[in-house]
Enzyme design. Structure first.
Site, PDB file in Angstrom:
ATOM      1  N   ASN A   9       0.865  -1.179   0.000  1.00 27.95           N
ATOM      2  CA  ASN A   9       0.000   0.000   0.000  1.00 27.95           C
ATOM      3  C   ASN A   9       0.902   1.229   0.000  1.00 27.95           C
ATOM      4  O   ASN A   9       1.439   1.608   1.027  1.00 27.95           O
ATOM      5  CB  ASN A   9      -0.888  -0.053   1.259  1.00 27.95           C
ATOM      6  CG  ASN A   9      -1.722   1.201   1.444  1.00 27.95           C
ATOM      7  OD1 ASN A   9      -1.819   2.036   0.544  1.00 27.95           O
ATOM      8  ND2 ASN A   9      -2.324   1.327   2.616  1.00 27.95           N
ATOM      9  N   TRP A  10       1.060   1.816  -1.173  1.00 28.04           N
ATOM     10  CA  TRP A  10       1.989   2.951  -1.293  1.00 28.04           C
ATOM     11  C   TRP A  10       1.453   4.218  -0.638  1.00 28.04           C
ATOM     12  O   TRP A  10       2.178   5.190  -0.479  1.00 28.04           O
ATOM     13  CB  TRP A  10       2.303   3.230  -2.772  1.00 28.04           C
ATOM     14  CG  TRP A  10       3.107   2.173  -3.463  1.00 28.04           C
ATOM     15  CD1 TRP A  10       3.534   0.972  -2.927  1.00 28.04           C
ATOM     16  CD2 TRP A  10       3.600   2.212  -4.804  1.00 28.04           C
ATOM     17  NE1 TRP A  10       4.251   0.274  -3.866  1.00 28.04           N
ATOM     18  CE2 TRP A  10       4.309   1.012  -5.026  1.00 28.04           C
ATOM     19  CE3 TRP A  10       3.507   3.144  -5.842  1.00 28.04           C
ATOM     20  CZ2 TRP A  10       4.922   0.721  -6.253  1.00 28.04           C
ATOM     21  CZ3 TRP A  10       4.105   2.859  -7.061  1.00 28.04           C
ATOM     22  CH2 TRP A  10       4.815   1.658  -7.254  1.00 28.04           C
ATOM     23  N   LYS A  11       0.163   4.237  -0.346  1.00 30.17           N
ATOM     24  CA  LYS A  11      -0.488   5.442   0.214  1.00 30.17           C
ATOM     25  C   LYS A  11      -0.208   6.649  -0.694  1.00 30.17           C
ATOM     26  O   LYS A  11      -0.053   6.474  -1.908  1.00 30.17           O
ATOM     27  CB  LYS A  11      -0.043   5.673   1.659  1.00 30.17           C
ATOM     28  CG  LYS A  11      -0.233   4.410   2.516  1.00 30.17           C
ATOM     29  CD  LYS A  11      -0.086   4.625   3.983  1.00 30.17           C
ATOM     30  CE  LYS A  11      -0.294   3.307   4.703  1.00 30.17           C
ATOM     31  NZ  LYS A  11      -0.163   3.419   6.157  1.00 30.17           N
ATOM     32  N   HIS A  98      -9.522   1.279   5.002  1.00 30.14           N
ATOM     33  CA  HIS A  98      -8.252   1.470   5.701  1.00 30.14           C
ATOM     34  C   HIS A  98      -8.478   2.430   6.875  1.00 30.14           C
ATOM     35  O   HIS A  98      -9.287   3.357   6.776  1.00 30.14           O
ATOM     36  CB  HIS A  98      -7.204   2.033   4.735  1.00 30.14           C
ATOM     37  CG  HIS A  98      -5.826   2.015   5.321  1.00 30.14           C
ATOM     38  ND1 HIS A  98      -5.400   2.956   6.208  1.00 30.14           N
ATOM     39  CD2 HIS A  98      -4.804   1.139   5.175  1.00 30.14           C
ATOM     40  CE1 HIS A  98      -4.165   2.665   6.588  1.00 30.14           C
ATOM     41  NE2 HIS A  98      -3.776   1.560   5.972  1.00 30.14           N
ATOM     42  N   GLU A 100      -6.865   4.861   7.914  1.00 29.02           N
ATOM     43  CA  GLU A 100      -6.663   6.276   7.589  1.00 29.02           C
ATOM     44  C   GLU A 100      -7.916   6.851   6.932  1.00 29.02           C
ATOM     45  O   GLU A 100      -8.278   8.000   7.163  1.00 29.02           O
ATOM     46  CB  GLU A 100      -5.423   6.424   6.681  1.00 29.02           C
ATOM     47  CG  GLU A 100      -4.141   6.191   7.471  1.00 29.02           C
ATOM     48  CD  GLU A 100      -2.999   5.589   6.687  1.00 29.02           C
ATOM     49  OE1 GLU A 100      -3.021   5.619   5.440  1.00 29.02           O
ATOM     50  OE2 GLU A 100      -2.061   5.073   7.339  1.00 29.02           O
ATOM     51  N   GLU A 170      -5.372  -4.759  10.781  1.00 29.73           N
ATOM     52  CA  GLU A 170      -4.324  -3.763  10.992  1.00 29.73           C
ATOM     53  C   GLU A 170      -4.599  -2.999  12.278  1.00 29.73           C
ATOM     54  O   GLU A 170      -5.416  -2.063  12.282  1.00 29.73           O
ATOM     55  CB  GLU A 170      -4.298  -2.766   9.828  1.00 29.73           C
ATOM     56  CG  GLU A 170      -4.088  -3.398   8.480  1.00 29.73           C
ATOM     57  CD  GLU A 170      -3.521  -2.404   7.483  1.00 29.73           C
ATOM     58  OE1 GLU A 170      -2.390  -2.627   7.020  1.00 29.73           O
ATOM     59  OE2 GLU A 170      -4.190  -1.395   7.198  1.00 29.73           O
ATOM     60  N   GLY A 176       2.515   2.431  10.797  1.00 27.54           N
ATOM     61  CA  GLY A 176       3.470   3.525  10.611  1.00 27.54           C
ATOM     62  C   GLY A 176       4.166   3.951  11.898  1.00 27.54           C
ATOM     63  O   GLY A 176       4.812   4.992  11.942  1.00 27.54           O
ATOM     64  N   SER A 216       3.482  -1.947  10.495  1.00 25.22           N
ATOM     65  CA  SER A 216       4.935  -2.022  10.709  1.00 25.22           C
ATOM     66  C   SER A 216       5.512  -3.399  10.416  1.00 25.22           C
ATOM     67  O   SER A 216       6.430  -3.867  11.115  1.00 25.22           O
ATOM     68  CB  SER A 216       5.296  -1.560  12.127  1.00 25.22           C
ATOM     69  OG  SER A 216       4.889  -0.226  12.318  1.00 25.22           O
ATOM     70  N   GLY A 237       2.757  -1.040   4.345  1.00 24.04           N
ATOM     71  CA  GLY A 237       2.810   0.389   4.032  1.00 24.04           C
ATOM     72  C   GLY A 237       4.245   0.824   3.782  1.00 24.04           C
ATOM     73  O   GLY A 237       4.809   0.631   2.697  1.00 24.04           O
ATOM     74  N   GLY A 238       4.879   1.379   4.799  1.00 22.40           N
ATOM     75  CA  GLY A 238       6.227   1.940   4.689  1.00 22.40           C
ATOM     76  C   GLY A 238       7.225   1.042   3.970  1.00 22.40           C
ATOM     77  O   GLY A 238       7.958   1.502   3.083  1.00 22.40           O
TER      78      GLY A 238
HETATM   79  P1  PGA Z   1       2.803   0.375   7.726  1.00 18.91           P
HETATM   80  O1  PGA Z   1       1.335   0.570   7.129  1.00 18.91           O
HETATM   81  O2  PGA Z   1       3.348  -0.910   7.164  1.00 18.91           O
HETATM   82  O3  PGA Z   1       3.567   1.569   7.279  1.00 18.91           O
HETATM   83  O4  PGA Z   1       2.651   0.302   9.219  1.00 18.91           O
HETATM   84  C1  PGA Z   1       0.488  -0.521   6.913  1.00 18.91           C
HETATM   85  C2  PGA Z   1      -0.810  -0.036   6.318  1.00 18.91           C
HETATM   86  O5  PGA Z   1      -1.293   1.030   6.712  1.00 18.91           O
HETATM   87  O6  PGA Z   1      -1.389  -0.695   5.437  1.00 18.91           O
END
Ligand code: PGA
Length: 253
Positions: A9-11, A98, A100, A170, A176, A216, A237-238
């Site tokens: 997930n590049w966001k 998600h 967010e 999640e 993050g 993470s 994500g990251g």
């Molecule tokens: P993260 O994000 O790996 O940066 O913690 C995961 C996500 O939000 O899908």
């Protein structure tokens, strides 16, 4: 056997050129490594890069997912992207709900349910996110929260429709933050989610449902997370923003 899925997930990251470099780096890494034959890699770039990323590889390398979709069919919804549009670009997956989007864009379980319906109508597999915030975990309410998200977001589906759904657990406190759920914490909730699916749709459907962990996840902890019987991959994500890290996770099975 249910699929193992590692989805990046590049966001809202990367310029077009940076995104091009990243996907080309992922392709290079893929050529160097042998993925477990049951592992599916999915890349979820921002909307404007979907076509560029799709053009890179055929499905034997990776599949492409969007990060969001409208809950409406079409029409006067400025700035929105419909499931029909994604389908017309051969997009395979789409992240829904998600944390967010729930936190910043007020995406409720009802909206999640409508988005899932739109995606299924157009043959796109929803990756539906659930997970508790820190205060809920500290109050021991994680099971109630996840149960509500899964029930209200998904349990209106028929068993056949549910068979197309991927779930991502999640914990919001792990996203993050560098703070990962322990393998035991992940397994506990994943087994709980699978139990909910058994109750609603039966064991056969539950056994075929891929439940991903997100929060993470890195090359250094993916192996012990994925070693759990109910953890079927990750939503990353990251660490999906670096080709080696992402592929380090994809090869953790
Ligand atoms: P993260 O994000 O790996 O940066 O913690 C995961 C996500 O939000 O899908």
């Amino acid at each position: 056997m249910r699929k193992h899925i590692v989805a990046g997930n590049w966001k809202m990251n990367k310029t077009f050129q940076e995104a091009d470099d990243l996907v080309s780096g992922i392709m290079d890494e893929m050529e160097k490594t042998t993925l477990d034959s049951n592992t599916q890699v999915v890349i979820c770039p921002p909307f404007p890069y979907l076509e560029m990323v799709s053009d890179y590889g055929d499905d034997s390398y990776f599949m492409v997912g969007a990060q969001n979709v409208s809950d409406q069919e079409s029409g006067a919804y400025t700035g929105e992207v419909s499931a029909a549009m994604l389908e017309s670009m051969d997009i395979d997956y789409c992240i829904v709900g998600h944390s967010e989007r729930r936190a910043y864009y007020h995406e409720t379980d009802e909206i999640v349910a409508r988005k899932v319906d739109q995606l299924l109508k157009y043959g796109i597999k929803p990756i539906v996110c659930c997970g508790e915030v820190l205060e809920e975990r500290e109050a021991g309410r994680q099971f109630d929260v996840v149960k509500r998200q899964i029930t209200d977001g998904l349990f209106h589906l028929t068993a056949e429709q549910f068979g197309e759904v991927v779930i991502a657990y999640e914990p919001v406190w792990a996203i993050g933050t560098g703070k990962t759920a322990t393998p035991e914490q992940a397994q506990e909730i994943h087994a709980f989610i699978r139990g909910l699916i058994v109750e609603k749709y039966g064991k056969e459907v539950a056994d075929e449902t891929s439940i991903l962990y997100g929060g993470s996840c890195k090359p250094g902890n993916a192996k012990e997370l994925f070693a759990n019987p109910d953890v079927d991959g990750g939503l990353i994500g990251g660490a999906s923003l670096k080709a080696e890290d992402f592929m380090g996770i994809a090869t953790a099975f």
